[in-house]
Enzyme design. Structure first.
Site, PDB file in Angstrom:
ATOM      1  N   GLN A  90      13.520  -5.309  -5.857  1.00  0.00           N
ATOM      2  CA  GLN A  90      12.715  -5.942  -6.862  1.00  0.00           C
ATOM      3  C   GLN A  90      12.875  -5.433  -7.899  1.00  0.00           C
ATOM      4  O   GLN A  90      12.765  -5.394  -8.987  1.00  0.00           O
ATOM      5  CB  GLN A  90      11.110  -5.791  -6.031  1.00  0.00           C
ATOM      6  N   HIS A 124       3.451 -13.596  -6.242  1.00  0.00           N
ATOM      7  CA  HIS A 124       1.974 -14.622  -6.190  1.00  0.00           C
ATOM      8  C   HIS A 124       0.942 -13.644  -6.094  1.00  0.00           C
ATOM      9  O   HIS A 124       0.235 -13.475  -5.994  1.00  0.00           O
ATOM     10  CB  HIS A 124       2.433 -13.956  -3.950  1.00  0.00           C
ATOM     11  N   HIS A 132       0.540  -1.179   0.167  1.00  0.00           N
ATOM     12  CA  HIS A 132       0.097   0.124  -0.154  1.00  0.00           C
ATOM     13  C   HIS A 132       0.458   1.431   0.496  1.00  0.00           C
ATOM     14  O   HIS A 132       0.636   2.272  -1.033  1.00  0.00           O
ATOM     15  CB  HIS A 132      -0.529   0.490   1.504  1.00  0.00           C
ATOM     16  N   GLU A 177       5.397  -4.368 -11.800  1.00  0.00           N
ATOM     17  CA  GLU A 177       6.504  -4.403 -12.002  1.00  0.00           C
ATOM     18  C   GLU A 177       7.493  -5.226 -13.348  1.00  0.00           C
ATOM     19  O   GLU A 177       7.900  -4.941 -14.120  1.00  0.00           O
ATOM     20  CB  GLU A 177       6.887  -4.566 -10.555  1.00  0.00           C
ATOM     21  N   ASN A 219       1.108  -4.532  -6.921  1.00  0.00           N
ATOM     22  CA  ASN A 219       2.665  -4.128  -7.643  1.00  0.00           C
ATOM     23  C   ASN A 219       3.462  -5.040  -8.586  1.00  0.00           C
ATOM     24  O   ASN A 219       4.401  -4.369  -8.966  1.00  0.00           O
ATOM     25  CB  ASN A 219       2.709  -3.480  -5.776  1.00  0.00           C
ATOM     26  N   SER A 220       4.111  -6.100  -8.324  1.00  0.00           N
ATOM     27  CA  SER A 220       4.450  -6.778  -8.128  1.00  0.00           C
ATOM     28  C   SER A 220       4.168  -7.656 -10.184  1.00  0.00           C
ATOM     29  O   SER A 220       5.219  -7.369 -10.452  1.00  0.00           O
ATOM     30  CB  SER A 220       4.277  -8.345  -7.622  1.00  0.00           C
ATOM     31  N   GLY A 256      -7.112 -13.161  -2.425  1.00  0.00           N
ATOM     32  CA  GLY A 256      -7.898 -11.499  -3.054  1.00  0.00           C
ATOM     33  C   GLY A 256      -7.469 -11.615  -4.263  1.00  0.00           C
ATOM     34  O   GLY A 256      -7.435 -12.144  -5.063  1.00  0.00           O
TER      35      GLY A 256
END
Ligand code: UDP
Length: 469
Positions: free
Chosen positions: A343, A358, A19, A366, A362-363, A381
Site C-alpha cells: 500500500q 475504510h 497495530h 498514509e 494508518n490508511s 470504530g
C-alpha cells in the site's frame, strides 16, 4: 554491538496489521537512533510475518545505529480452539499468557548487559502497562489512532461531556476541538454499537493512563494542533508521526501477506493520476451485496482501478467475496483485482488518482501524507470519526459509505457519481490541492527540526534519563 551496551526497549503489539505497522515503524525509528529494540507479538501473527518478510524469530538485525529483534509468544491454543472464535474469550486468555511471557522476558534480561529499560504498547493490550509497573519499568503508550479519537475516549471515560446514551442516542458531542454528531463519534462508544466489546477494551487503557510516563501519537502537530494542545493539559502527549514517513533506511516490514508482485508494473503502465486504489484495510469485510454495487459502479464509471479484495480474516468465519459474472473480463483493460497490495508504494505511485478507503488511521495518514485524496467508506470504530476529519476538516475527501451500524447500502449510481467527483473536475482538483498541502506539512513535521522530529528526540532523551536512573 560496541563496547557500551545500547538501551533496550521492549515493544509489545496486539497482533492486528493496523497495530503492528505503526508500532514496528516506531521500533525501527528507535533502533535507527541507537537503541536495542525487541518487538513482541503473538506467534500466530509471527507465523504470517515471518512467512511474508525477511524476518525470523529471535534473530537480531542491525538498523541504523541500533538493533531490532523479533520475539513471538505462544498463545498456547490449538489451531481450532474455540477460544479463538471471539475476541471476548481470546482477549482475557492472551492477557494471562502474555503477562507471564513479558514478566519472564524482563527477568531473563535483568542480569544481562541489555536489561529492559522501557516498555511500549499499543492500546488493545492495556495489561502491558501493568506488567511494566509491577516490575518498576517505565512504560509509554503508542496511541495508533488520531488525537481527536483519543480525546473522545478520554472525555467519555472521565465523563467530562455528555455522550449519546440509551435515553439520548442522537445528541451531538462537543469535544474541545471539534463538534461530532452522534454518528461521527468512535462508534464503539455509541449505545447501539454492534461491537461494544472493543469500546470496553480500549477504555481499559484509559483506566491506567497514569502509569505510562508518556503517550505517543502517530499524528503531527500541524494536523491536530487543537486536540493535542487541549489534551496536553491532562496528559503528557507527544505527536511523533506520521511514523510511516520517517526514513529508517531499512525495508523490514511486518506485513501478514506477500503483495501480488505484478502491481507496481501494472501501475507503471497506467496514465498519470488515473487509477482509483480501493482497499478496506486488513479486517473489514463488506456485505457481498455492497461488493456487487461497488463492482457495477466501477464498470459504469469507466474509471481505472486497483482493488484489494482480500480473503476474509482467518479467524472470522466469513464467506469469501465473489465478483459479478464477467466483471474481470469486462474491466481487464482498465482494472486489476488483487488480494493484498504494497500500500505505501501504491499510494506513492504517480498513476494513483485517489483512494477509496475504510479510513483506518494508518490508511488515512498514509493517504494524506502521500498527497492522495480519498473516498471515505468507514465500517466501525474510529473510522467514522476519521471520515469526518478527512472530509470536513482536512478537505481531502468525498463521503461515500456509511458505518456498518447504519446498515445502509451504497448504490452503484452513488459509487459512480462519487468516483467521478473525486477523479475529474474542479472538486477533484480542490481535493488534490489540499492533499498536497498536507503532504508538505507531514514532510516538514518529520524533517530535521520539525515538530514530530523534535518530539521523538525528546522522547528518546526521556528514555535515556530513565534508563540511567
Ligand atoms: N495494507 C497493506 N496492503 C493492503 C491493505 C492494507 O499494506 O492491501 C496496510 C496499510 O498500508 C495499513 C494497514 O495495512 O498500514 C491497515 O491499517 P489501517 O489502520 O488502515 O486499517 P485496519 O486494517 O487496522 O482496519
Amino acid at each position: 554491538m560496541g563496547s557500551k551496551a545500547p538501551i533496550h526497549v521492549l515493544l509489545v503489539s496486539f497482533p492486528g496489521q493496523g497495530h503492528i505497522n505503526p508500532l514496528l515503524r516506531l521500533g525501527k525509528c528507535l533502533a535507527a537512533k541507537g537503541l536495542f529494540v525487541t518487538f513482541v507479538t503473538t506467534e500466530d501473527a509471527g507465523k504470517d510475518m515471518t512467512a511474508s518478510n525477511n524476518i525470523t524469530h529471535k534473530s537480531v538485525t542491525p538498523v541504523g545505529d541500533g538493533f531490532l529483534k523479533f520475539e513471538f509468544f505462544d498463545e498456547c491454543l490449538k489451531p481450532n480452539d474455540p477460544i479463538k472464535k471471539s475476541p471476548s474469550t481470546l482477549t482475557p486468555h492472551v492477557e494471562l499468557v502474555g503477562k507471564k511471557f513479558i514478566s519472564q522476558m524482563i527477568k531473563q534480561h535483568e542480569a544481562t548487559n541489555i536489561p529492559i529499560s522501557c516498555i511500549i504498547n499499543n492500546p488493545f493490550y492495556p495489561w502491558v502497562v501493568d506488567v511494566a509497573s509491577d516490575h518498576g519499568i517505565p512504560s509509554a503508550l503508542l496511541w495508533i489512532q488520531s488525537t481527536a479519537v483519543f480525546s473522545a475516549y478520554y472525555h467519555y471515560f472521565h465523563k467530562l461531556i455528555p455522550f449519546p446514551s440509551n435515553t439520548e442516542p442522537y445528541i451531538d458531542v462537543q469535544l474541545p476541538s471539534i463538534l461530532l454528531k452522534y454518528n461521527e463519534i468512535p462508534d464503539f462508544l455509541h449505545p447501539s454499537s454492534p461491537f461494544p466489546f472493543f469500546g470496553t477494551l480500549i477504555l481499559e487503557q484509559f483506566k491506567n493512563l497514569s502509569k505510562p510516563f508518556c503517550v505517543l501519537v502517530d499524528t503531527f502537530d500541524e494536523l491536530e494542533h487543537d486536540s493535542i494542545k487541549n489534551l496536553s493539559k491532562y496528559i503528557p502527549i507527544r505527536s511523533i508521526g506520521p511514523l510511516f514517513k520517517i526514513d529508517t533506511k531499512t525495508n523490514i516490514s511486518g506485513n501478514f501477506f506477500m503483495p501480488d508482485d505484478c502491481i507496481i508494473g501494472w501501475l507503471n503502465s497506467r496514465p498519470l493520476a488515473s487509477v482509483v486504489y480501493i482497499s478496506f484495510g486488513s479486517i473489514v469485510h463488506l456485505p457481498q451485496k455492497q461488493v456487487d454495487e461497488i463492482a457495477y459502479g466501477l464498470v459504469n464509471s469507466k474509471v481505472s482501478f486497483l482493488w484489494v479484495l482480500k480473503p476474509p480474516h482467518k479467524h472470522l468465519e466469513l464467506q469469501p467475496h465473489f465478483l459479478p459474472n464477467g466483471f474481470i473480463e469486462e474491466t481487464s483493460n482498465k482494472g486489476k483485482v488483487v488480494q493484498w497490495s504494497p500500500q505505501e508504494q501504491v499510494l506513492a505511485h504517480p498513476s494513483v488518482a485517489c483512494f477509496l478507503t475504510h479510513c483506518g488511521w494508518n490508511s488515512s495518514t498514509e493517504a494524506l501524507t502521500l498527497g492522495v485524496p480519498v473516498l471515505t467508506f468507514p465500517a466501525w470504530g474510529d473510522q467514522v470519526t476519521n471520515t469526518k476529519f478527512l472530509v470536513d476538516v482536512l478537505g481531502i475527501g468525498v463521503r461515500l459509505g456509511y458505518s456498518q451500524a447504519e446498515n445502509k447500502m451504497v448504490t452503484r449510481d452513488e459509487v459512480k457519481k462519487c468516483l467521478l467527483e473525486a477523479t475529474i473536475g474542479s472538486k477533484a482538483e480542490e481535493l488534490k490541492r489540499n492533499a498536497l498541502r498536507w503532504k508538505k506539512a507531514a514532510e516538514a513535521a518529520v524533517a530535521d527540526g520539525g515538530s514530530s522530529e523534535r518530539n521523538l528526540n525528546a522522547f528518546l532523551e526521556d528514555i535515556k534519563k530513565l534508563a540511567h536512573n
